[in-house]
Design a protein around this motif. Sequence first.
Motif, PDB file in Angstrom:
ATOM      1  N   UNK A 124       0.810  -1.214   0.000  1.00 52.91           N
ATOM      2  CA  UNK A 124       0.000   0.000   0.000  1.00 52.91           C
ATOM      3  C   UNK A 124       0.845   1.266   0.000  1.00 52.91           C
ATOM      4  N   UNK A 125       2.118   1.157   0.334  1.00 54.08           N
ATOM      5  CA  UNK A 125       2.988   2.334   0.292  1.00 54.08           C
ATOM      6  C   UNK A 125       3.285   2.721  -1.152  1.00 54.08           C
ATOM      7  N   UNK A 126       3.664   1.743  -1.980  1.00 56.20           N
ATOM      8  CA  UNK A 126       3.938   2.032  -3.390  1.00 56.20           C
ATOM      9  C   UNK A 126       2.637   2.226  -4.166  1.00 56.20           C
ATOM     10  N   UNK A 127       1.560   1.547  -3.728  1.00 55.55           N
ATOM     11  CA  UNK A 127       0.275   1.616  -4.418  1.00 55.55           C
ATOM     12  C   UNK A 127      -0.231   3.051  -4.560  1.00 55.55           C
ATOM     13  N   UNK A 128      -0.168   3.814  -3.493  1.00 49.27           N
ATOM     14  CA  UNK A 128      -0.772   5.141  -3.486  1.00 49.27           C
ATOM     15  C   UNK A 128       0.200   6.262  -3.847  1.00 49.27           C
ATOM     16  N   UNK A 129       1.477   5.928  -4.010  1.00 48.68           N
ATOM     17  CA  UNK A 129       2.466   6.963  -4.336  1.00 48.68           C
ATOM     18  C   UNK A 129       2.156   7.607  -5.686  1.00 48.68           C
ATOM     19  N   UNK A 143      -7.782  15.314  -6.687  1.00 47.34           N
ATOM     20  CA  UNK A 143      -7.647  13.940  -6.202  1.00 47.34           C
ATOM     21  C   UNK A 143      -6.345  13.822  -5.425  1.00 47.34           C
ATOM     22  N   UNK A 144      -6.434  13.253  -4.242  1.00 51.83           N
ATOM     23  CA  UNK A 144      -5.237  13.013  -3.440  1.00 51.83           C
ATOM     24  C   UNK A 144      -5.386  11.722  -2.666  1.00 51.83           C
ATOM     25  N   UNK A 145      -4.544  11.534  -1.663  1.00 58.64           N
ATOM     26  CA  UNK A 145      -4.657  10.402  -0.743  1.00 58.64           C
ATOM     27  C   UNK A 145      -4.764  10.980   0.666  1.00 58.64           C
ATOM     28  N   UNK A 146      -5.446  10.298   1.575  1.00 54.18           N
ATOM     29  CA  UNK A 146      -5.515  10.802   2.946  1.00 54.18           C
ATOM     30  C   UNK A 146      -4.114  10.884   3.562  1.00 54.18           C
ATOM     31  N   UNK A 295      -8.960  -1.629 -10.248  1.00 55.86           N
ATOM     32  CA  UNK A 295     -10.023  -0.719  -9.827  1.00 55.86           C
ATOM     33  C   UNK A 295      -9.498   0.234  -8.766  1.00 55.86           C
ATOM     34  N   UNK A 296     -10.146   1.382  -8.676  1.00 55.45           N
ATOM     35  CA  UNK A 296      -9.771   2.446  -7.750  1.00 55.45           C
ATOM     36  C   UNK A 296     -10.922   2.628  -6.763  1.00 55.45           C
ATOM     37  N   UNK A 297     -10.610   2.605  -5.478  1.00 57.71           N
ATOM     38  CA  UNK A 297     -11.599   2.938  -4.457  1.00 57.71           C
ATOM     39  C   UNK A 297     -11.427   4.414  -4.108  1.00 57.71           C
ATOM     40  N   UNK A 298     -12.474   5.195  -4.344  1.00 61.86           N
ATOM     41  CA  UNK A 298     -12.392   6.649  -4.173  1.00 61.86           C
ATOM     42  C   UNK A 298     -13.544   7.143  -3.302  1.00 61.86           C
ATOM     43  N   UNK A 299     -13.278   8.160  -2.494  1.00 62.81           N
ATOM     44  CA  UNK A 299     -14.316   8.797  -1.692  1.00 62.81           C
ATOM     45  C   UNK A 299     -14.305  10.299  -1.964  1.00 62.81           C
ATOM     46  N   UNK A 310      -8.255   8.859  -3.070  1.00 63.29           N
ATOM     47  CA  UNK A 310      -8.104   7.455  -3.421  1.00 63.29           C
ATOM     48  C   UNK A 310      -7.595   6.732  -2.181  1.00 63.29           C
ATOM     49  N   UNK A 311      -8.300   5.691  -1.761  1.00 64.75           N
ATOM     50  CA  UNK A 311      -7.911   4.983  -0.544  1.00 64.75           C
ATOM     51  C   UNK A 311      -7.385   3.579  -0.817  1.00 64.75           C
ATOM     52  N   UNK A 312      -7.580   3.055  -2.021  1.00 64.63           N
ATOM     53  CA  UNK A 312      -7.062   1.731  -2.368  1.00 64.63           C
ATOM     54  C   UNK A 312      -7.081   1.549  -3.880  1.00 64.63           C
TER      55      UNK A 312
END
Length: 357
Positions: A124-129, A143-146, A295-299, A310-312
């Motif tokens: 998950x560290x490389x996933x969201x970079x 769009x960002x990450x928490x 797939x992208x999980x977004x809120x 994007x959370x996942x």
Amino acid sequence: MRLKGEISHWREEEEEEEEEEKRESEVNILAFPQQQKVVVGYALTLKKKRSFLQPKFERLARNKGILLVAIDLNRPLSDQGPFDIILHKLLGKEWCEIIEDYGKNHPEVTVLDPPDAIRHLHNRQSMLKDVADLDLSDCHGRVGVPRQLFVMKDPLSIPDEVTKAGLCLPLVAKPLVVDGSAKSHQLFLAYDQLSLSKLEPPLVLQEFVNHGGVLFKIYIIGDAIKVVRRFSLPNVSKCNLAKDAGVFRFPRVSSSASSADDADLDPGIAELPPRPLLEKLARELRRRMGLRLFNIDMIREYGSRDVFYVIDINYFPGYGKMPDYEHIFTDFLLGFEQNKFKKRSATQLVEVNIHCT
């Protein structure tokens, strides 16, 4: 050659089913018109086969000239086929080496997707970079990450690390490694700082963003994008923080049973993210990650219209839960052969022109 390690433990459970698939494939190859055939070899876990290879999908693929052939994990891959496309979702170093070698020796075969690219989403560290590095400010939204913290070891140090990082409670805790197991999708919500030491590293801690209890699941199949709504975790108020304590485990919030597409929701919560934003996000992530199936999980931040997180990101997700996946996926597979045909035709035209001159 019999595969060992992470792959071979599936053998006892799947052997009978694979024998049946092999017999069906041999019959289908003989029955299939040669000029129509697009051969897709697949190597999937039993769970993925059951969810993805649904009867409607298999019938449609057959009608469109796509032949689905089960790869025999007990035989060398080079002795099987020939394949036009290989579709796979298996874990393990040995399988990755096999499919990488096959791709090098058979460049004419499309491998969906390269193991090196898939590994990018196993952490998950490389996933969201890649998301954090994007600038989508010109696409009708941001769009960002928490804000997040990665903890590798020593759970007793987590409260101090959270304080140093300046993260605000509550925090969502997820395992750092995504290996396809049920544990890798476990989700916890921590309301107070002292309870953080009960968590088990390695993990990622993300600030919880209120989002009205709705998550957008964005399915990517090549250039195609499909968005569905899923119920998610409800908003957390200051009152909740004052009275709640501890770490609570939640079930997976994006399951098919939690569909929110037909629910009577506040339009400000239910409104889908802007299409230009999704198209650029998908295009940039395809380019950066080298993947075509994810797939992208977004809120959406509660109270805003254009702030998204994007959370996942998941490789080869549960497309069986995606509306109309059968038509989208079969068209995607056919697109590779159509592109090959165009390239061959262009090459032949060039050769004819050279010959004529």
